[in-house]
Structure formats: structure tokens, C-alpha cells
Scaffold this motif. Structure first.
Motif, mmCIF file in Angstrom:
data_model
loop_
_atom_site.group_PDB
_atom_site.id
_atom_site.type_symbol
_atom_site.label_atom_id
_atom_site.label_comp_id
_atom_site.label_asym_id
_atom_site.label_seq_id
_atom_site.Cartn_x
_atom_site.Cartn_y
_atom_site.Cartn_z
ATOM 1 N N LEU A 21 8.766 -16.086 7.371
ATOM 2 C CA LEU A 21 9.055 -14.787 7.981
ATOM 3 C C LEU A 21 8.117 -14.581 9.154
ATOM 4 O O LEU A 21 6.931 -14.895 9.067
ATOM 5 N N ASP A 22 8.643 -14.031 10.241
ATOM 6 C CA ASP A 22 7.850 -13.931 11.456
ATOM 7 C C ASP A 22 7.949 -12.540 12.062
ATOM 8 O O ASP A 22 8.988 -12.156 12.600
ATOM 9 N N ASN A 23 6.878 -11.752 11.888
ATOM 10 C CA ASN A 23 6.708 -10.508 12.635
ATOM 11 C C ASN A 23 7.854 -9.522 12.413
ATOM 12 O O ASN A 23 8.458 -9.006 13.362
ATOM 13 N N ILE A 24 8.147 -9.229 11.153
ATOM 14 C CA ILE A 24 9.221 -8.285 10.833
ATOM 15 C C ILE A 24 8.652 -6.880 10.736
ATOM 16 O O ILE A 24 7.708 -6.621 9.986
ATOM 17 N N SER A 25 9.239 -5.970 11.498
ATOM 18 C CA SER A 25 8.872 -4.551 11.439
ATOM 19 C C SER A 25 10.141 -3.723 11.267
ATOM 20 O O SER A 25 11.097 -3.877 12.043
ATOM 21 N N LEU A 26 10.170 -2.877 10.237
ATOM 22 C CA LEU A 26 11.333 -2.014 10.041
ATOM 23 C C LEU A 26 10.989 -0.897 9.082
ATOM 24 O O LEU A 26 10.061 -0.992 8.281
ATOM 25 N N ARG A 30 8.163 0.689 4.629
ATOM 26 C CA ARG A 30 7.821 0.399 6.028
ATOM 27 C C ARG A 30 7.147 -0.975 6.095
ATOM 28 O O ARG A 30 6.139 -1.211 5.426
ATOM 29 N N LEU A 31 7.720 -1.851 6.898
ATOM 30 C CA LEU A 31 7.135 -3.166 7.151
ATOM 31 C C LEU A 31 6.639 -3.190 8.590
ATOM 32 O O LEU A 31 7.350 -2.777 9.512
ATOM 33 N N THR A 83 0.845 -1.188 0.000
ATOM 34 C CA THR A 83 0.000 0.000 0.000
ATOM 35 C C THR A 83 0.879 1.235 0.000
ATOM 36 O O THR A 83 2.016 1.205 0.475
ATOM 37 N N PRO A 84 0.387 2.376 -0.556
ATOM 38 C CA PRO A 84 1.199 3.595 -0.567
ATOM 39 C C PRO A 84 1.519 4.045 0.851
ATOM 40 O O PRO A 84 0.676 3.958 1.753
ATOM 41 N N THR A 99 1.728 -5.663 7.225
ATOM 42 C CA THR A 99 1.574 -4.697 6.138
ATOM 43 C C THR A 99 2.922 -4.320 5.532
ATOM 44 O O THR A 99 3.951 -4.333 6.204
ATOM 45 N N VAL A 100 2.862 -3.980 4.246
ATOM 46 C CA VAL A 100 4.004 -3.426 3.504
ATOM 47 C C VAL A 100 3.550 -2.096 2.933
ATOM 48 O O VAL A 100 2.580 -2.040 2.174
#
Length: 279
Positions: free
Chosen positions: A38-43, A20-21, A3-4, A78-79
Motif C-alpha cells: 500500500l502506498d500513501n493512501i489518504s481517505l 480516517r487514513l 488511534t482514536p 496513520t489510522v
């Protein structure tokens, strides 16, 4: 589907976020049950960042890149990706293996993305000639892939990606199959081109040396299921010379510190693989 990314106003000098992940997870259904890659990646990845990803085999590095390229959909999370300018494609991908079209010349392979976007022929010629010249391939413009060495074919793949002028460049171990001499030359060429364009790059590698040489930041991933173990800022100024950088004692110390973080994950992945073979 990404998504934008809608970002608030940035303070003067602050670099905006390009990717943004948030709590990104990807699972696959197999004959043996559900496998979480992949497990719960936020960055957050800033615009213009050369972002390196290292981790043991099977930790989901390529899956992450495929999600960013919209070749896979996440199971959850989300991406968000900041929208590129209207005239620019969102991303281009450089693969590990040979991805050139064997029936096309070097020039036509390099021009492929531009031709798909119906860029005017004069602009295609100017752009492709520029990048072929920058990478020493101009005199091979009319050659076919089977007439080139492995290193030259990979140079054409890089030219094709940069010539298409993507907002984000995704690179999946593009130099892993090359000998050390060609690898060093291509790393130097990649750094020179990136210094001119400052594109956002996500680059997967198994080589800690390569990560430290090319990157601004390095994400170290855990063994499967892959998640973020640590994100490290690379402390070396740009522009960089590959050989000069590697001759510095602080470079060796930095590589050793990264390997110290990665080693436990590699050993954990190896132990898991050995145990699975015994079953």
C-alpha cells in the motif's frame, strides 16, 4: 494500532467521519527485497457508509482490511477510528473462506462474539434467534457446519458478525466462492440487514457489479503498489433490490464507467505478473 479519531463539532445534518487514513503505507520484507503493498493512501470514510473497495489482484485490498482490524501494523502513516460506545466491539470481520468452528453448532458459531464478551445468555438467545430468523437459518440452529451448504455457512458468518454488534464491519470478498444464485440471495439479505443497522461497512470485492449493487462509495485501487485511483459515489437510492437495480439502463452505464477506470489497472497487474514469470 489505530488511534482514536477526535472530530470537531459537526454542522447539523453533517455525517461524522468514522475512519480516517492519512498517507498510509505498508511494506513487507521478502527474500527478493522490499515489497510495497500500500502506498500513501489518504481517505475519510463517513459513519454508516457502505464503502466498497475494488482493485486488481495483489493491490493490497486485504492488507488494508487487516490493518483496520489491527491484524497488521502500517509501515508509515496513520489510522484514526472514532471510538465505539463502551458496550460495542470495534469491528468484526467476515472472511472469504469458511471461518466457522466445525465443532460448534450454527447457534454457537453465531453467538461466539457475544459469548466472548460475556453478554447475558438471555440477550444472546434473543439476538442470535433474531438474526437466524432474518436469514432463514432458525431451523438449522442445532446443525453443524458440515451439514450446511456453502451459502448457508456464509450466512452464519454474516449472522455472527452482525449479532456481535460491531461498530465497523470488515468484509473480505465474502461471496466470491459462491454460485451466482446464492450470491444474489446473500447480497439481498446483506442489504436488508444493513438497512436496519446502518453500520459502517468496508467490503472488498473483485466484482464491479457487486460494488455498484451494495455500496454507497467505491474506491478503485491501482495495481501494486496499491493506492487510491478514484473514489466514486454510487448514485442509486436506497433501499435497493438487487435484480430490479440491475435491470435499469443507468445501472449498466454506471458499471461500465467503473470498469473503464479499473480495466487499465487490471491489465497493468497482468502484464507485471507475466513479466515476472519470464524472468
Amino acid at each position: 494500532m489505530a488511534t482514536p479519531l477526535i472530530e470537531p463539532q459537526h454542522a447539523a445534518g453533517e455525517v461524522p467521519v468514522k475512519i480516517r487514513l492519512h498517507q498510509l503505507t505498508k511494506s513487507f520484507e521478502t527474500a527478493g527485497g522490499t515489497v510495497t503493498a500500500l502506498d500513501n493512501i489518504s481517505l475519510d470514510i463517513p459513519s454508516g457508509c457502505f464503502f466498497m473497495i475494488v482493485g486488481p489482484s495483489g493491490c493490497g485490498k486485504t492488507t488494508l482490511l487487516r490493518i483496520l482490524a489491527n491484524l497488521e501494523a502500517p509501515t508509515s502513516g496513520t489510522v484514526e477510528i472514532a471510538s465505539p460506545a463502551e458496550f460495542r466491539p470495534g469491528n468484526s470481520m467476515v472472511f472469504q473462506g469458511d471461518s466457522l468452528f466445525p465443532w460448534m453448532t450454527v447457534f454457537d458459531n453465531a453467538a461466539y462474539g457475544l459469548a466472548l464478551r460475556h453478554v447475558p445468555k438471555a440477550e444472546i438467545r434473543e439476538t442470535v434467534d433474531y438474526y437466524l430468523s432474518r436469514t432463514g437459518l432458525k431451523r438449522f440452529a442445532n446443525a453443524y457446519p458440515h451439514q450446511l451448504s456453502g451459502g448457508m455457512r456464509q450466512r452464519v458468518s454474516i449472522v455472527r458478525a452482525f449479532a456481535n454488534d460491531p461498530d465497523i464491519l470488515l468484509m473480505d470478498e465474502p461471496f466470491s466462492a459462491l454460485d451466482e444464485q446464492n450470491k444474489l440471495l446473500l447480497q439481498e439479505e446483506l442489504l436488508r440487514i444493513w438497512d436496519e443497522t446502518r453500520k459502517t461497512v468496508l467490503f472488498i470485492t473483485h466484482s464491479v457489479d457487486e460494488a455498484a449493487t451494495l455500496g454507497d462509495r467505491i474506491m478503485i485501487m491501482t495495481a501494486q503498489p496499491g493506492c487510491t485511483k478514484q473514489i466514486v459515489d454510487v448514485p442509486f437510492a436506497r433501499p435497493r433490490s438487487v435484480l430490479e437495480l440491475r435491470a435499469r439502463p443507468e445501472y449498466g452505464e454506471f458499471v461500465y464507467s467503473i470498469w473503464g477506470q479499473l480495466r487499465d489497472e487490471v491489465e497493468r497487474a497482468r502484464s507485471r505478473d507475466l513479466n515476472e514469470k519470464k524472468v
